[in-house]
Design an enzyme around this catalytic site. Structure first.
Site, PDB file in Angstrom:
ATOM      1  CB  SER A   1      70.844  49.599  36.420  1.00  0.00           C
ATOM      2  OG  SER A   1      71.059  50.940  36.005  1.00  0.00           O
ATOM      3  CE  LYS A   2      75.247  47.225  42.008  1.00  0.00           C
ATOM      4  NZ  LYS A   2      76.637  46.758  42.247  1.00  0.00           N
ATOM      5  NE  ARG A   3      71.268  53.828  33.358  1.00  0.00           N
ATOM      6  CZ  ARG A   3      71.102  52.611  32.873  1.00  0.00           C
ATOM      7  NH1 ARG A   3      71.916  51.645  33.253  1.00  0.00           N
ATOM      8  NH2 ARG A   3      70.134  52.338  32.027  1.00  0.00           N
TER       9      ARG A   3
END
Length: 481
Positions: free
Chosen positions: A250-252
């Site tokens: 994911s973006k994290r």
């Protein structure tokens, strides 16, 4: 039967890494079987789909050079076809109108949970032999539900996971058209796959739960002779891509849209090379050309377990592709990155020369462009640390000698330039570093550049002599002060 695969993104955001890998696997399977690769935009979710997202997806596919065959299909342009199919299913009793509200359906599911049953719609409005249906409530627009088989099993023929068997009793009578008449994802997918003759559906394994529902719809459409391909596609549900912490990427984790990787300086062929290896292998080979991927990839050899995204490995793959490329293969990306710095219209031969010099020194195209900016910009200032370390009292006179020696050369060739600089160093009985580093600082503003002869060749006679004149004056003023 000719192989036909498809990539069918929903335009609710950018094309992410997982989607790009799915597109690649589908494209490779079609290309290696001399088949067709269909691009379909699944934009029935009008609340979340945007034109900007469509553009982002198409731009990313074009950059990756995953060319599709034929027209691009948009589901919103096929509503008449979906309505036609739904009308036939209703007429044949394979679908029905349901007037239950969302709150009522949730109550049905909660009651099932309390009984320990599968939480699903209870079929209140499903016609059955001997069953009397409630009176439709006034002013309520119904949804359309598909009449899922009540018994038996559905088998998913999966090329990655092996056959997966699901009891039909576990499945809901899913909604195939909303109350406003718009068709739903699981229904549209099946009609499209039939009409477009899709033979292999390659997608993420987060779709496994959808597949038995789609298979049942597919069989109902075949039974109704609605048209299109009547042979069930083969499925390949590829595992998710995980971040280093073992959770879904994911973006994290730094996962961004595909075009962001271009901004970071990755080559499209390097990104594809890295993605093809996230779940598939061909012996110990790590670096693949596009042609090698087509020759060796086999969807049946994709591993069943999830893969972990490793940014450092991607960077290494990118560097290997930059080093191995013909300089001509790098100039489009180099020009694109230079343009981001406001430098446009660079001659193709100049781009090739820059790439040939820089490709062995750079991990990314961003780095290559940034390390080449000195060729296009005047030196506005000299790095203080570099000046303090390398510019001594004798340096201005040495640079003046270099300038005069270079000015006397008839040509401007690497061998002659290197010999000229070496001659100045030997004539003054100093090491090459005492001359080479001041030249770098004079020409680029700092102590890092390609080899001196390459730097001089790339910069050219006129700019080199002008910058040396400027540096001699600046360094003499500095030492005098």
């Amino acid at each position: 039967m000719s192989v036909v695969t498809r990539f069918a993104p929903s335009p609710t955001g950018y094309l992410h890494i997982g989607g790009a890998r799915t597109a690649l696997y589908s494209w490779l399977h079609a290309r290696q079987n001399n088949g067709r690769f269909v691009l379909r935009i699944e934009d029935t979710d009008r609340e979340r789909s945007t034109d900007e997202a469509v553009t982002a997806i198409l731009d990313a596919m074009a950059w990756l050079d995953l060319e599709h065959d034929g027209e691009i299909y948009y589901q919103t342009q096929r509503f008449d076809r979906y309505a036609e199919v739904i009308a036939q299913l209703l007429a044949e009793g394979k679908a029905y109108r349901c007037y239950s509200t969302a709150a009522e359906v949730e109550a049905m599911r909660e009651a099932a949970r309390e009984r320990g049953d599968k939480p699903k719609y209870d079929g209140t409005w499903r016609p059955m032999p001997g069953k009397t249906l409630p009176e439709p409530p006034a002013g309520v627009d119904p949804v359309i539900r598909f009449a899922t088989p009540l018994d038996g099993v559905t088998v998913i023929p999966d090329l990655v996971k092996g056959d997966i068997t699901i009891a039909n009793s576990e499945l809901d009578d899913l909604i195939i058209a909303r109350a406003d008449g718009t068709p739903t994802y699981n229904f549209c997918v099946v009609v499209d796959d039939m009409d477009m003759g899709i033979t292999h559906v390659i997608r993420g394994d987060d779709h496994v739960n959808n597949t038995p529902r789609q298979i049942n719809i597919f069989k109902a459409l075949v039974d109704s002779q609605i048209g299109g391909n009547s042979e069930l596609p083969r499925y390949a549900h590829v595992p998710m891509i995980l971040g280093p912490d073992g959770k879904r990427l994911s973006k994290r984790h730094g996962a961004v849209g595909v075009m962001r990787y271009r901004e970071q300086g990755f080559l499209p062929q390097a990104l594809l090379n890295y993605l093809v290896r996230l779940g598939w292998a061909h012996g110990d080979q790590e670096i693949f050309t596009r042609e090698q991927m087509i020759a060796h990839f086999d969807i049946a050899n994709v591993q069943g377990g999830a893969s972990t995204f490793d940014p450092e490995k991607l960077l290494w793959v990118n560097q290997e592709h930059i080093k191995a490329a013909e300089p001509e293969e790098l100039i489009d990306e180099l020009a694109w990155h230079l343009a981001r710095h406001g430098i446009e219209g660079v001659d193709q031969d100049d781009l090739i020369a820059i790439a040939s010099v820089q490709q062995g020194r750079c991990k990314t195209m961003t780095e290559m462009a940034e390390q080449s900016l000195f060729l296009f910009r005047e030196v506005a200032e000299y790095e203080p640390k570099a000046v303090k370390k390398h510019i001594k009292t004798a340096t201005p006179d040495l640079l003046a000698q270099v300038r005069d020696t270079l000015a006397r050369l008839e040509g401007w060739h690497a061998e002659d330039l290197a010999a000229a600089v070496k001659g100045v160093a030997e004539g003054n009985e100093v090491g090459m570093g005492k001359v080479a580093q001041p030249i770098r600082i004079a020409l680029t503003g700092g102590p890092v550049s390609p080899s001196i002869d390459d730097t001089l060749v790339l910069l050219g006679r006129e700019a080199t002599l002008a910058r040396l004149d400027q540096a001699v004056d600046a360094f003499r003023a500095l030492k005098a002060g």
